[in-house]
Design an enzyme around this catalytic site. Sequence first.
Site, PDB file in Angstrom:
ATOM      1  CG  HIS A  97     -11.258  30.788  -2.326  1.00 12.68           C
ATOM      2  ND1 HIS A  97     -11.754  32.018  -1.956  1.00 12.68           N
ATOM      3  CD2 HIS A  97     -12.027  29.863  -1.691  1.00 12.68           C
ATOM      4  CE1 HIS A  97     -12.784  31.855  -1.133  1.00 12.68           C
ATOM      5  NE2 HIS A  97     -12.957  30.560  -0.946  1.00 12.68           N
TER       6      HIS A  97
ATOM      7  CD  GLU B  11      -9.132  34.283  -6.262  1.00 12.84           C
ATOM      8  OE1 GLU B  11      -9.506  33.108  -6.025  1.00 12.84           O
ATOM      9  OE2 GLU B  11      -9.885  35.265  -6.135  1.00 12.84           O
TER      10      GLU B  11
ATOM     11  CB  CYS C 133      -8.196  35.531  -2.842  1.00 14.80           C
ATOM     12  SG  CYS C 133      -8.706  33.810  -2.650  1.00 14.80           S
TER      13      CYS C 133
END
Lengths: 150, 150
Positions: free
Chosen positions: A54, A56, A87
């Site tokens: 992801h 992040e 995250c």
Amino acid sequence: MTNEEYMQIALDLARQAAQKDEVPIAALIVNPTSGEIIASAANESAHGSDATAHAEIMAIRRACAKLDTTRLWDLDMYVTLEPCTMCAAAISFARIRNLYFGATDEKGGAIISGVKFYEAPTCHHRPNISSGICADECGQLLKDFFKQKR
Amino acid sequence: MTNEEYMQIALDLARQAAQKDEVPIAALIVNPTSGEIIASAANESAHGSDATAHAEIMAIRRACAKLDTTRLWDLDMYVTLEPCTMCAAAISFARIRNLYFGATDEKGGAIISGVKFYEAPTCHHRPNISSGICADECGQLLKDFFKQKR
């Protein structure tokens, strides 16, 4: 630079991700004192063959590698969508100071939605939260992406 | 191989991590049909300068890269400690089928402790859970490590 200006940079990265058929979410890690963008990333899950990639997580990994640390004290994160459970916890572990996000994510978010991780007793560092920055634009980009995929 | 035999392999990796001054937690990703260990990892946060480099995350990243996928359907994970919030969500995203863990972690866990992520409406894939495998040995290794650090 204003919060909106940082978020516009993240939005540009997210739009580039959409062009590569990645879910258009992007994150920046910023030193608020100098204004420097320490690291940035868009979602890379599909093309990177990595379920954890992801935006992040990738931004945290890059900032940690760049600064040779596991603790991003005094740094801020801008991200176009409310972080998910994975995250949210990674942001806490990395000791991000201020978290600025755009659109909310009722189905998968974990800040003001879902498990609200920063309110849990097992969360040991809570960033300050500001939500709703360029929220309509951040949300519309995702809606358009998934509409086109159907 | 039995669950206990897999967990002993993870424990060996965790012990090696302790010798490198990393928190002794390790994970395996196994194909239960063939018995093959697809990927393994110990915690690498400190030496890898990566706040996200928990054993489970590293094992998932390696298995995804090896199999060129983001979905580890039909694969199982063995991990010496109850996964934290970040790793619990990563395990869900990676579609792990069965999760076997050793010691519980009341302070940081997210399976039977903390946010109990797999019971949350924002969790969209729930692995089957077996806990307590070689739990005393897994827990004692961590206790000894932190005692020595003080």
